[in-house]
Design a protein around this motif. Structure first.
Motif, mmCIF file in Angstrom:
data_model
loop_
_atom_site.group_PDB
_atom_site.id
_atom_site.type_symbol
_atom_site.label_atom_id
_atom_site.label_comp_id
_atom_site.label_asym_id
_atom_site.label_seq_id
_atom_site.Cartn_x
_atom_site.Cartn_y
_atom_site.Cartn_z
ATOM 1 N N TYR A 174 0.837 -1.217 0.000
ATOM 2 C CA TYR A 174 0.000 0.000 0.000
ATOM 3 C C TYR A 174 0.867 1.260 0.000
ATOM 4 C CZ TYR A 174 -3.415 3.495 1.544
ATOM 5 O OH TYR A 174 -4.186 4.623 1.656
ATOM 6 N N GLY B 147 -1.636 13.521 -4.712
ATOM 7 C CA GLY B 147 -1.241 12.136 -5.019
ATOM 8 C C GLY B 147 -2.240 11.181 -4.393
ATOM 9 N N PHE C 3 -3.256 6.843 -3.699
ATOM 10 C CA PHE C 3 -2.973 5.407 -3.738
ATOM 11 C C PHE C 3 -3.554 4.823 -5.032
ATOM 12 C CE2 PHE C 3 -5.357 1.386 -2.553
ATOM 13 C CZ PHE C 3 -4.291 0.534 -2.781
ATOM 14 N N GLY D 19 7.083 7.517 8.938
ATOM 15 C CA GLY D 19 5.948 6.589 8.900
ATOM 16 C C GLY D 19 6.043 5.626 7.734
ATOM 17 N N GLY D 20 4.901 5.028 7.381
ATOM 18 C CA GLY D 20 4.881 4.004 6.340
ATOM 19 C C GLY D 20 5.311 4.539 4.984
ATOM 20 N N ASN E 2 3.431 14.240 3.285
ATOM 21 C CA ASN E 2 2.644 13.199 3.958
ATOM 22 C C ASN E 2 1.901 13.755 5.164
ATOM 23 O OD1 ASN E 2 3.879 11.331 2.258
ATOM 24 N ND2 ASN E 2 5.585 11.013 3.672
ATOM 25 N N ILE E 3 1.957 15.089 5.383
ATOM 26 C CA ILE E 3 1.454 15.665 6.636
ATOM 27 C C ILE E 3 0.180 16.476 6.440
ATOM 28 C CG2 ILE E 3 2.067 17.195 8.575
ATOM 29 C CD1 ILE E 3 3.615 14.498 8.376
ATOM 30 N N HIS F 202 2.617 8.207 15.726
ATOM 31 C CA HIS F 202 4.076 8.148 15.910
ATOM 32 C C HIS F 202 4.676 6.885 15.299
ATOM 33 C CE1 HIS F 202 3.434 11.557 18.458
ATOM 34 N NE2 HIS F 202 2.738 10.846 19.325
ATOM 35 N N ARG G 66 6.858 4.290 13.296
ATOM 36 C CA ARG G 66 8.247 4.189 12.822
ATOM 37 C C ARG G 66 8.295 3.000 11.881
ATOM 38 N NH1 ARG G 66 7.887 8.398 14.505
ATOM 39 N NH2 ARG G 66 8.910 9.397 16.265
ATOM 40 N N GLY H 123 6.736 7.427 4.198
ATOM 41 C CA GLY H 123 8.054 8.070 4.247
ATOM 42 C C GLY H 123 9.188 7.061 4.206
ATOM 43 N N LEU I 276 -0.312 14.208 -0.206
ATOM 44 C CA LEU I 276 -1.055 12.945 -0.050
ATOM 45 C C LEU I 276 -2.289 13.107 0.827
ATOM 46 C CD1 LEU I 276 1.597 10.103 0.323
ATOM 47 C CD2 LEU I 276 0.066 10.576 -1.588
ATOM 48 N N TYR J 257 11.040 18.509 13.140
ATOM 49 C CA TYR J 257 9.891 19.428 13.077
ATOM 50 C C TYR J 257 9.392 19.812 14.465
ATOM 51 C CZ TYR J 257 6.289 15.952 14.311
ATOM 52 O OH TYR J 257 5.522 15.036 14.969
HETATM 53 P P1 NDP Z 1 2.016 6.952 9.306
HETATM 54 O O1 NDP Z 1 1.054 7.103 10.399
HETATM 55 O O2 NDP Z 1 2.663 5.631 9.050
HETATM 56 O O3 NDP Z 1 3.190 8.019 9.479
HETATM 57 C C1 NDP Z 1 3.017 9.361 9.773
HETATM 58 C C2 NDP Z 1 4.404 9.834 10.296
HETATM 59 O O4 NDP Z 1 4.481 11.242 10.303
HETATM 60 C C3 NDP Z 1 4.703 9.361 11.704
HETATM 61 O O5 NDP Z 1 5.966 8.745 11.685
HETATM 62 C C4 NDP Z 1 4.705 10.644 12.536
HETATM 63 O O6 NDP Z 1 5.635 10.472 13.606
HETATM 64 C C5 NDP Z 1 5.145 11.674 11.503
HETATM 65 N N1 NDP Z 1 4.688 13.050 11.743
HETATM 66 C C6 NDP Z 1 3.545 13.456 12.348
HETATM 67 N N2 NDP Z 1 3.437 14.805 12.274
HETATM 68 C C7 NDP Z 1 4.534 15.238 11.592
HETATM 69 C C8 NDP Z 1 4.983 16.527 11.163
HETATM 70 N N3 NDP Z 1 4.286 17.646 11.422
HETATM 71 N N4 NDP Z 1 6.139 16.606 10.441
HETATM 72 C C9 NDP Z 1 6.862 15.496 10.152
HETATM 73 N N5 NDP Z 1 6.487 14.238 10.540
HETATM 74 C C10 NDP Z 1 5.340 14.122 11.238
HETATM 75 O O7 NDP Z 1 1.277 7.430 7.962
HETATM 76 P P2 NDP Z 1 1.610 7.023 6.438
HETATM 77 O O8 NDP Z 1 3.035 7.284 6.166
HETATM 78 O O9 NDP Z 1 1.091 5.681 6.111
HETATM 79 O O10 NDP Z 1 0.691 8.072 5.664
HETATM 80 C C11 NDP Z 1 1.009 9.452 5.722
HETATM 81 C C12 NDP Z 1 -0.213 10.268 5.338
HETATM 82 O O11 NDP Z 1 -0.522 10.070 3.978
HETATM 83 C C13 NDP Z 1 -1.471 9.881 6.135
HETATM 84 O O12 NDP Z 1 -2.170 11.063 6.464
HETATM 85 C C14 NDP Z 1 -2.266 9.069 5.144
HETATM 86 O O13 NDP Z 1 -3.646 9.132 5.400
HETATM 87 C C15 NDP Z 1 -1.894 9.739 3.834
HETATM 88 N N6 NDP Z 1 -2.022 8.820 2.701
HETATM 89 C C16 NDP Z 1 -2.787 9.239 1.656
HETATM 90 C C17 NDP Z 1 -2.957 8.410 0.574
HETATM 91 C C18 NDP Z 1 -3.773 8.876 -0.585
HETATM 92 O O14 NDP Z 1 -4.238 8.042 -1.398
HETATM 93 N N7 NDP Z 1 -3.965 10.165 -0.744
HETATM 94 C C19 NDP Z 1 -2.380 7.051 0.548
HETATM 95 C C20 NDP Z 1 -1.532 6.760 1.683
HETATM 96 C C21 NDP Z 1 -1.385 7.622 2.728
HETATM 97 P P3 NDP Z 1 5.696 11.488 14.884
HETATM 98 O O15 NDP Z 1 4.270 11.853 15.219
HETATM 99 O O16 NDP Z 1 6.349 10.709 15.986
HETATM 100 O O17 NDP Z 1 6.519 12.634 14.411
#
Ligand code: NDP
Length: 375
Positions: free
Chosen positions: A162, A320, A322, A194-195, A255-256, A365, A367, A197, A279, A234
């Protein structure tokens, strides 16, 4: 004495061998974690089209999307996709099976399936409107499926499809990047730990790009270990300040979401084809809130407005999405089996622990990825 005709015998034996039920985690209504229900009586998937395959699920990967879908996110659009003529009543999607990532083994192939055989080990990202992988079996179109990397276990493989197909769609299809044009490019990933990233960092490094990442301070070593060249914390203050002191970027993967787009596009090289790809988009929220027609109009208007606002400043604004794709996974498998991308599994849960896996996802959060071992 009793004598069977040949056709009766065949019908009888077909009747007794075909399974009709399986174990799965289902939801019967949208809500919080207590709507998850384990059942041994979920409907066994059926091949309805000749290009479909049934996959025995060995491991299922979870994503933040599963938590959102458990609460009803995207229900309006996904119901329309499942039932375009609106023949069934509302709620016909239940019992709904979540889980978008699967790694498993082909159990049965439709008559037109040429590329796969029974017992092939495969991985796939499952379209949002189809029944998911938190079950013993799942039915998919053959073009959504790909042979799994030999170098990964099923648990590792289930952590990839995914996020990988999302990163591929965002960076390759929308962002215009490829293995041949990344060598001199500077890429910024907002949210690298996250996933999405953790996969995107590795793919871009495999293609020779220079990668800058934002993440929490305690994730810095982790993302550097995946190849990030430059890491910005950040949590230390407004992140746009240290980022604007760096050279400008050719592409930003956001991704944020939230207010990042107020400042992020200023970090792009103007008039050079540079792109910002977000995203986190309002597409499904709009259709949930306003209905399909008005929601889509609102989405198109918002998108056009934002793209126009930025094109006059010489940078491209894009969303972008999926996009499930077996052929993209074939290319990703080759990069994985070449040792250039590794699976980043943060935590594995057993099939009986699915509610705990969702609780973990909800804490955020991340990883890397959360995976459920099914068999
Ligand atoms: P995850 O939950 O796996 O990862 C999110 C990461 O972002 C965490 O590691 C978190 O860690 C970190 N984070 C949170 N806030 C910030 C910030 N302000 N700056 C930098 N890092 C930050 O999510 P995914 O990687 O799977 O997905 C990311 C986003 O993309 C989600 O919102 C998801 O819904 C969206 N997405 C959209 C898709 C689409 O089709 N449009 C498809 C897939 C994903 P920590 O809080 O510890 O910093």
């Amino acid at each position: 004495s009793f004598c069977w005709h040949g056709s009766q015998r065949r019908l009888f034996s077909a009747t007794i061998v075909r399974r009709t039920i399986m174990s799965a985690w289902v939801v019967d209504k949208y809500g919080s974690n207590d709507v998850l229900r384990f059942t041994k009586n979920a409907s066994f998937p059926v091949i309805n089209y000749p290009n479909e395959v049934i996959v025995k699920v060995c491991a299922a990967g979870l994503n933040p999307l599963d938590v959102s879908m458990r609460g009803g996110y995207g229900a309006a659009t996904l119901s329309m996709k499942r039932d375009p003529l609106n023949i069934q009543q509302s709620g016909s999607e239940f019992p709904l099976i979540l889980g978008r990532d699967v790694s498993g083994v082909i159990m049965e192939c439709g008559l037109d399936v040429k590329y796969f055989r029974e017992r092939d080990e495969v991985w796939a990202a499952i379209p949002l409107w189809k029944q998911g992988s938190l079950a013993e079996f799942v039915v998919l179109s053959a073009n959504e499926v790909s042979h799994k990397p030999k170098s990964l276990t099923h648990v590792e493989a289930a952590s990839v499809p995914y996020v990988a197909t999302t990163a591929w769609s965002a960076l390759v299809n929308t962002g215009g990047l490829s293995k041949d044009n990344c060598g001199n490019k500077r890429i910024l990933i907002l949210g690298g730990s996250g996933g999405v990233g953790t996969f995107a960092i590795q793919m871009l490094k495999a293609w020779g790009a220079h990668v800058t990442v934002t993440c929490s301070r305690n994730a810095e070593r982790f993302v550097r270990g995946l190849g990030a060249d430059c890491v910005v914390d950040y949590t230390a203050g407004p992140v746009e300040e240290p980022l604007s002191a760096l050279d400008k970027f050719d592409l930003i993967l956001d991704n944020i979401g939230g207010d990042t787009e107020c400042w992020a596009l200023n970090l792009l090289k103007p008039w050079s084809g540079a792109k910002y790809v977000a995203l986190v988009t309002p597409f499904l929220q709009n259709t949930d809130r306003l209905g399909i027609a008005d929601g889509m109009m609102q989405t198109a208007a918002t998108m056009a407005c934002k793209a126009l606002k930025h094109i006059v400043k010489g940078v491209h604004y894009r969303w972008g999405f999926f996009a499930p794709s077996g052929p993209a996974l074939d290319e990703i498998r080759d990069i994985v089996d070449a040792g250039k991308i590794r699976a980043v599994v943060e935590e594995t849960f057993s099939f009986s622990q699915v509610p705990r896996a969702f609780e973990k996802m909800e804490k955020g959060h991340a990883r890397g990825k959360t995976v459920v071992q099914i068999s």
